[in-house]
Motif scaffolding. Structure first.
Motif, short mmCIF file in Angstrom:
data_model
loop_
_atom_site.label_atom_id
_atom_site.label_comp_id
_atom_site.label_asym_id
_atom_site.label_seq_id
_atom_site.Cartn_x
_atom_site.Cartn_y
_atom_site.Cartn_z
N MET A 80 52.53 48.52 -69.08
CA MET A 80 52.89 48.57 -67.67
C MET A 80 53.86 49.73 -67.41
O MET A 80 53.72 50.46 -66.42
CB MET A 80 53.55 47.25 -67.26
N LYS A 81 54.84 49.92 -68.28
CA LYS A 81 55.80 51.01 -68.10
C LYS A 81 55.11 52.37 -68.15
O LYS A 81 55.39 53.27 -67.35
CB LYS A 81 56.88 50.94 -69.17
N THR A 82 54.20 52.52 -69.09
CA THR A 82 53.51 53.80 -69.24
C THR A 82 52.64 54.10 -68.03
O THR A 82 52.59 55.24 -67.54
CB THR A 82 52.67 53.79 -70.52
N LEU A 83 51.92 53.10 -67.52
CA LEU A 83 51.06 53.33 -66.36
C LEU A 83 51.88 53.64 -65.12
O LEU A 83 51.46 54.43 -64.27
CB LEU A 83 50.18 52.11 -66.13
N LEU A 84 53.07 53.02 -64.99
CA LEU A 84 53.92 53.30 -63.85
C LEU A 84 54.56 54.69 -63.94
O LEU A 84 55.06 55.21 -62.94
CB LEU A 84 55.02 52.24 -63.72
N HIS A 85 54.55 55.26 -65.13
CA HIS A 85 55.18 56.56 -65.36
C HIS A 85 54.34 57.70 -64.80
O HIS A 85 54.85 58.81 -64.61
CB HIS A 85 55.41 56.76 -66.85
N ASN A 86 53.06 57.46 -64.52
CA ASN A 86 52.14 58.53 -64.15
C ASN A 86 51.35 58.12 -62.91
O ASN A 86 50.93 56.96 -62.80
CB ASN A 86 51.18 58.80 -65.32
#
Length: 1316
Positions: free
Chosen positions: A779-785
């Motif tokens: 979730m954190k990675t997808l929200l990063h981009n």
């Protein structure tokens, strides 16, 4: 024979209970009430918490006049053969009458029973938690193996894990209910003991078939009372000639009655009750005598009852029981328990006779006796409460011998007795040497006795550690120029590996050095560079303040650290570094060498940061290895050089681990932040995979994860998946490749979709938590981009999650028979992990927009209104991120005010991380606490909660938040009213005094004047008790146990630190200093210290002096308060107490107070003028640790005073010259031979002569007068247990019975006639 009518009353308040003339033995079994109905109406709980209402209840119901004993004894009670009956964990005990006698009806058991139940439930929770942890570890090990081969084992382990989770949840609910019940005021039981006699009422059943069951209950409640049952049991004990089981059963019933009705023993008519008990104590059956001791022990109410019991000649009965052989083990055990019951009564030790104590001491001296440990414990307790009695009875020697032997598992309790006495001169006068605790060093200082005594060494090492954590222990080991401590250090020179290893472990413990996580690998021989490179690359801790204005003074000052600093200085003074330097050069044991290297590095590091520079400067040179490396001409100079390199390598690794520079290592504030930094939300840890990975390498890595090659998620490499998510996928190009070029993300997202039943059906175990962690990272990675945000919003994951939550929302219209978030699935599967994923989204504004898009916020509100789903509310609140200003904060506010008590407590606890976490602030010097103002306002609202526990938790969190000045001023601006909280809100009000704004606020409430009067007139002495208890608990080694949310402490670092003090907080502001000067309290404190500093006898005066010392020290620890020290001679007086007082704890208090004073720059200068050395960091800031110029000045008390001991011994009573006063020559000869038995040289001949007299004239030993004179000799002289047994065996049981019952008139006449 007992009559059928009313018997003799056994209590003054007994009333007539018979309204009909029918005997209770004539009542029919089935009249009036059905016993089977009673069992169904009142289910009995088994030991595992399940109901027994459906169990087999075919229990024979005897007539009313029959025995009240249970056919199967309750756990912990006495059976007919006096053996404890235990039940298996899953067993179902039989229901019978005894179960009702010892059962729990109503709330008659009181607070003691409630505390016992809570203790039992906590023990069961800890046991089940250990089973759960073991199952999780086993499951984690099985998962790493072949899935096919371990499938059955995993299923069994998962079943056991589910059972443990269910039992833990059930036990926690029971504990919460019991705690809730304990807080409510008790109500009297409805029908008292009506359950005992429901089957056969005393009164005849009402005539007519229309008689109601309720009328029968009313008549029973009128006629049945505890006093009536007591009267009935005592009447049944009047019968003579019955079997022993008959008396034992009634004694058990009597004990159960006393347990159910504790106040009953205060109304006993001892003339009647005492005769029944005395008849049991003189019985020929050992079981009956043991039961008599048990009944008498439970009948003890106060010191008056002890005096009444002693009038029954119980002292002699106890002596005869204790000297018996091991065949009478139960009788001896109960007799000793009866003696120990004297110690449970206030001033009961004064009723303990010297004759009984000498018998107990003889048991403590006999190493082969099974009751020796219990006897040692009893003597040590008497030694603390009445030392003169133990000294006169010769009980000091066996206690000291037990310390030296190292075989007694509870040797710490023995040491406490000696340490307690050695504190004051009056106690040291009773000891022969004053340093008896040094006997604990015997196994370590005798190399010949070490072999084969590993367990003894281990016990003594634990004993030495406990001794070195007390002031009296330090003085004992510092006697005669630290000779005992030098012996302990020099024991490392003996070539005994096991003893050396134990001493090194002992040093790690007493110096409070926690071995680093890599210590086991280092001791195994691995190189530091191979495992220390990654483990200690911690992210920089942003914004750690060096020392802000709100951290001034002694806030957080650690007394434990100051005490440890003194202990380290003592060991270094005794040559610890030299011995360790020698040990690291020893090649015979590589592991021991590495442990010594690690300890030496830690000691050097500690001394560099915590000891004054005058003491630590010369330690860093290590002259022995360095000189050897430079001057050596033997060709082996590489050995010392390698040792120095290894020490340097360990030191550098330790510095990497600490994550703090050397300038701020030892300040208590930075130590707290170092520990708590691991709890802060930090940046994601660096992945092992580079974010700039090229396309080919990225594709190969994805293939290695097995996600594309297999649909079975058990075969996926989750560690590699997590590294990819936290590494390459942060690159927009690689994320685009994963979305469009491969099915990697598609399959990964599909795994987390609820209705795929993969993640949602996985068992909730510790190994499976990796799926939750990987999902959060995703979730954190997808929200990063931006591409990831679009992909996540368009996926089915959030839509299905919203549908799962809607299944629980009654207003949504979606209904499911098996909701995805049912209570069972949330507890047993990873379905509860979806809240963690939503929590990651709630911490980002774009993720929060996704949550709002699917109307999840509205559903959250409705979920919180569900009455039976507190688990969902806790999971929701615990995972959401409230740092953003959104509807989630409104939801949290609702949970804090409108939810049940448990949820309010849980939500209040959640606010702690928002008001105390420095990492969330804009900067360390930020004067505006706007980022946490919302949390502070919510906490202030919680101060008005109707539940005291919620208010107490809010006060603790606000008090912790007030460590920062900006937060403190904001709390004051909220103007909280704390009058309704009383003592609970006092610490927070004290913190308000730290600022001028808070002072003005409290002055307007007239709080300051009232509080100052309270502290001046009494709370200073209460503060002394609080500090000493906190320090004792901090220094005590607490047993490790599984961490439970029930026992989670709010402030785990408080023990051993200086609690808040009114005068310290008052002197933080100029207004407070002016008020203190006007009141003149400081001058009164100094004059009290000056007038009574040498007091060593009056406990109240010494307590008052300690209170004054702490008040002066807290004032002097502040920069604004230090000038008060210059105006008086306070520092000189405190140093005088620290170096000249005859009370050890008084010196220790003065030592700690000097450390407090050294925390202020002005106070440190004053202390330096008197020659004391204060520890500072590299920029000159005080650490709060100070030491005298010579350690010998602090430990100058002389413990060895043989003249005082000799005078004390001469004052002890001298008796037993009875033989010279007896007119009968034969009797005089017998008494002389009895005295000779105490002489080891004459024992054998005296025993032979006594046998000769008995064989020739056995009637001589039928004299009660002779036995009484012999008992006087046994009281006056120290005889061994076997000798006592031999002497008392000369008299038969019948004569002993007459002696106990005082039947001696006829015997005296016969003796006088025979003498003529």
């Amino acid at each position: 024979m007992p009559s059928s009518g009313p018997g003799t009353s056994v209590t003054p308040t007994q009333r007539s209970v018979f309204r009909h003339g029918r005997s209770m033995s004539n009542q029919s079994v089935g009249e009036g009430f059905n016993y089977r109905d009673l069992l169904q109406a009142t289910p009995i709980e088994r030991r595992d918490g399940r109901s027994m209402s459906n169990a087999n209840t075919n229990v024979p119901w005897g007539p009313r006049g029959a025995s009240l004993a249970q056919s199967g004894a309750a756990p912990g009670s006495f059976s007919s053969d006096l053996k404890t009956v235990t039940l298996p964990r899953a067993g179902t005990p039989k229901a019978d009458l005894g179960a009702f006698i010892s059962g729990d009806y109503g709330q008659g058991s009181g607070a003691a029973t409630s505390e016992q139940k809570q203790k039992d439930l906590r023990e069961k929770i800890n046991k089940e938690t250990k089973i759960k942890i073991g199952s999780e570890n086993l499951l984690e090990a099985l998962i790493s193996k072949n899935a096919k081969q371990t499938k059955d084992q995993r299923q069994r382990v998962e079943t056991e894990l589910s059972s443990s989770n269910f039992k833990i949840a059930e036990l926690k609910s029971q504990l919460d209910a019991e705690i809730e019940r304990a807080y409510r005021p008790g109500t009297p039981p409805r029908t008292r003991l009506s359950g005992i006699f429901q089957g056969s009422p005393v009164k005849s059943p009402l005539k007519g078939a229309s008689a109601s069951q309720e009328a029968i209950h009313d008549t029973n409640s009128e006629t049945e009372s505890p006093t009536y049952i007591l009267d009935e049991i005592l009447q049944s004990l009047e019968l003579e000639g019955m079997q022993p089981d008959y008396y034992v059963e009634r004694a058990n019933n009597l004990v159960d009655l006393f347990k159910r009705y504790p106040s009953l023993k205060y109304d006993l008519a001892w003339p009647i009750f005492g005769l029944r008990v005395q008849s049991m104590l003189v019985s020929d059956s050992r079981d009956v005598v043991a039961a008599g001791y048990r009944v008498t022990r439970h009948a003890i109410a106060n010191r008056g009852s002890l005096q009444t019991i002693r009038n029954l000649n119980t002292d002699n009965v106890v002596i005869f029981s204790l000297v018996k052989d091991n065949k009478a083990s139960i009788e001896r055990e109960q007799a000793l328990k009866f003696v120990r019951a004297f110690l449970d009564v206030k001033n009961g030790v004064h009723e303990l006779s010297r004759a009984v104590l000498r018998t107990v001491i003889s048991i403590a001296e006999f190493q082969e006796d099974r009751l020796r440990n219990m006897a040692l414990l009893t003597v040590s307790e008497v030694f603390i409460r009445k030392p003169t009695m133990v000294v006169s009875a010769g009980g000091v020697a066996p206690l000291a011998a037990a310390l030296a032997e190292g075989t007694y598992a509870g040797s710490e309790t023995l040491a406490i007795a000696f340490l307690h006495l050695s504190d004051k001169p009056s106690g040291r006068a009773l000891l022969k040497s004053g340093a008896e605790v040094q006997a604990a060093l015997t196994p370590f200082t005798d190399p010949l006795a070490v072999q084969g005594s590993e367990e003894k060494l281990r016990l003594n090492a634990r004993l030495i550690a406990s001794i070195l954590k007390t002031w009296a222990g330090l003085f004992a080991f510092a006697d005669r120029n630290f000779s005992a401590l030098r012996s302990l250090v020099d024991s490392l020179r003996y070539p005994l590996p096991f003893a050396r290893d134990l001493v090194l472990d002992l040093l790690f413990e007493v110096l409070r050095i926690k071995p680093p996580s890599w210590a086991s690998s280092f001791l195994a021989g691995r190189r530091l560079t191979t495992y220390g490179r990654v483990a200690y690359q911690k992210p920089d801790i942003p914004g750690i303040p060096s020392k802000t204005d709100d951290e001034e003074g002694s806030q957080g000052a650690s007394l434990v650290d100051h005490f440890t600093t003194l202990l380290a200085a003592m060991f270094i003074h005794c040559g610890l570094t030299d011995v360790l330097s020698t040990l690291v050069e020893d090649l015979s044991d590589p592991m021991l060498k590495r442990k010594a290297t690690l300890l030496l590095s830690e000691v050097l590091k500690f001394s560099n940061h915590s000891l004054p520079s005058e003491l630590s400067a010369g330690l860093q040179i290590l002259p022995r290895p360095l000189n050897t490396a430079v001057v050596s001409e033997t060709g082996n100079e590489m050995l010392p050089t390698g040792t120095i390199y290894q020490i340097d390598s360990v030191s550098r690794t330790l510095d990497q681990q600490s994550g703090l520079d050397t300038k701020s290592y030892s300040t208590p504030t930075n130590r707290f932040q170092e520990i708590s930094s691991v709890l802060r939300p930090t940046e994601p840890s660096k992945s092992k995979l580079s974010i700039d990975m090229d396309e080919l390498q990225f594709r190969a890595t994805i293939l290695d994860t097995q996600v594309l090659g297999s649909s079975n998620y058990l075969k996926w490499k989750w560690d590699l998946i997590n590294d990819i998510i936290e590494g390459p996928l942060l690159n927009p190009k690689r994320l685009d490749d994963a979305i469009k070029a491969t099915k990697f993300l598609k399959r990964l997202i599909a795994f987390y979709r609820p209705f795929k039943h993969r993640f949602s059906d996985a068992r909730n175990t510790k190994p499976n938590q990796r799926y939750v962690r990987t999902g959060c990272a995703l979730m954190k990675t997808l929200l990063h981009n931006p591409e990831g945000i679009i992909y996540l919003s368009e996926s089915k994951l959030l839509r299905q999650l919203a549908e799962c939550i809607a299944q629980l929302d009654l207003s949504s219209g979606l209904v499911s028979e098996t909701p995805m978030l049912s209570a069972y699935r949330v507890a047993e599967t990873l379905s509860g992990g979806y809240f963690a994923l939503l929590g990651v989204l709630s911490g980002d504004s774009r993720g929060l927009h996704m949550i709002e898009r699917w109307r999840m916020i509205n559903m959250f509100y409705h979920i919180m209104e569900l009455e039976d789903r507190d688990d969902l509310t806790q999971a929701l609140l615990g995972n959401m991120d409230f740092s953003l200003d959104s509807h989630l904060r409104v939801m949290l506010s609702k949970a804090l005010t409108a939810c049940p008590k448990a949820i309010r407590i849980y939500a209040t606890r959640l606010l702690r991380k928002y008001v105390t976490n420095n990492a969330l602030g804009n900067s360390t010097q930020d004067p505006q606490p706007s980022w946490c103002a919302w949390a502070i306002r919510l906490l202030v609202n919680q101060l008005y909660d109707p539940e005291v526990q919620v208010c107490e938790m809010a006060v603790q969190i606000l008090e912790e938040a007030c460590n920062r000045k900006a937060h403190l001023e904001y709390v004051v601006r909220c103007r909280p009213a704390l009058d309704h909280l009383g003592e609970i809100g006092a610490p927070l009000l004290l913190r308000f005094l730290s600022t001028s704004l808070g002072y003005q606020y409290l002055d307007g409430l007239d709080y300051i004047g009232q509080e100052m009067d309270g502290w001046f007139h009494g709370r200073n002495t209460t503060y002394v008790t609080l500090v000493e208890a906190s320090l004792a608990r901090a220094l005590t080694v607490q047993p490790e146990r599984p961490v439970s949310m029930i026992d989670e402490p709010m402030k785990p670092f408080d023990h051993g630190t200086v609690p808040p003090h009114f005068y310290r907080e008052l002197t933080r502001t100029v207004e407070g200093c002016n008020l203190l000067r006007e009141s003149g309290h400081f001058d009164v404190f100094v004059s009290t210290i000056q007038d009574h500093w040498s007091e060593n006898g009056d406990a109240e005066v010494m307590l008052k002096i300690k209170g004054c010392l702490w008040a002066v020290g807290n004032v002097g620890s502040m920069e604004l308060g230090a000038p008060f020290l210059e105006e008086t001679d306070a520092v000189n007086l405190i140093i005088k107490i620290a170096t000249s007082s005859e009370v050890m704890t008084m010196r220790g208090t003065a030592f700690f107070v000097l450390g407090l004073i050294s925390r202020s720059l002005h106070g440190m200068e004053i202390i330096a003028e008197h020659g004391w050395n204060a520890a500072t960091d590299q920029i000159g800031r005080s650490l709060g640790f100070c030491l005298p110029p010579r350690l010998e000045d602090l430990f100058s008390i002389k413990l060895h005073r043989p003249m005082q001991f000799a005078r004390t011994r001469r004052r002890l009573p001298k008796t037993a010259k009875i033989a010279k006063r007896d007119e009968d020559p034969v009797r005089s000869r017998i008494l002389e031979l009895i005295i000779d038995l105490g002489n080891t040289v004459l024992t054998k001949r005296a025993a032979g002569d006594l046998y000769g007299i008995k064989s020739k004239s056995p009637e001589r030993f039928h004299s009660v007068r002779l036995l009484r004179e012999i008992m006087a000799i046994l009281e006056a002289h120290a005889f061994g247990l076997r000798v006592r047994r031999f002497i008392l065996d000369l008299f038969d049981r019948g004569m002993v019975r007459r002696f106990i019952l005082n039947h001696e008139d006829e015997e005296e006449e016969d003796d006088d006639a025979h003498a003529r």
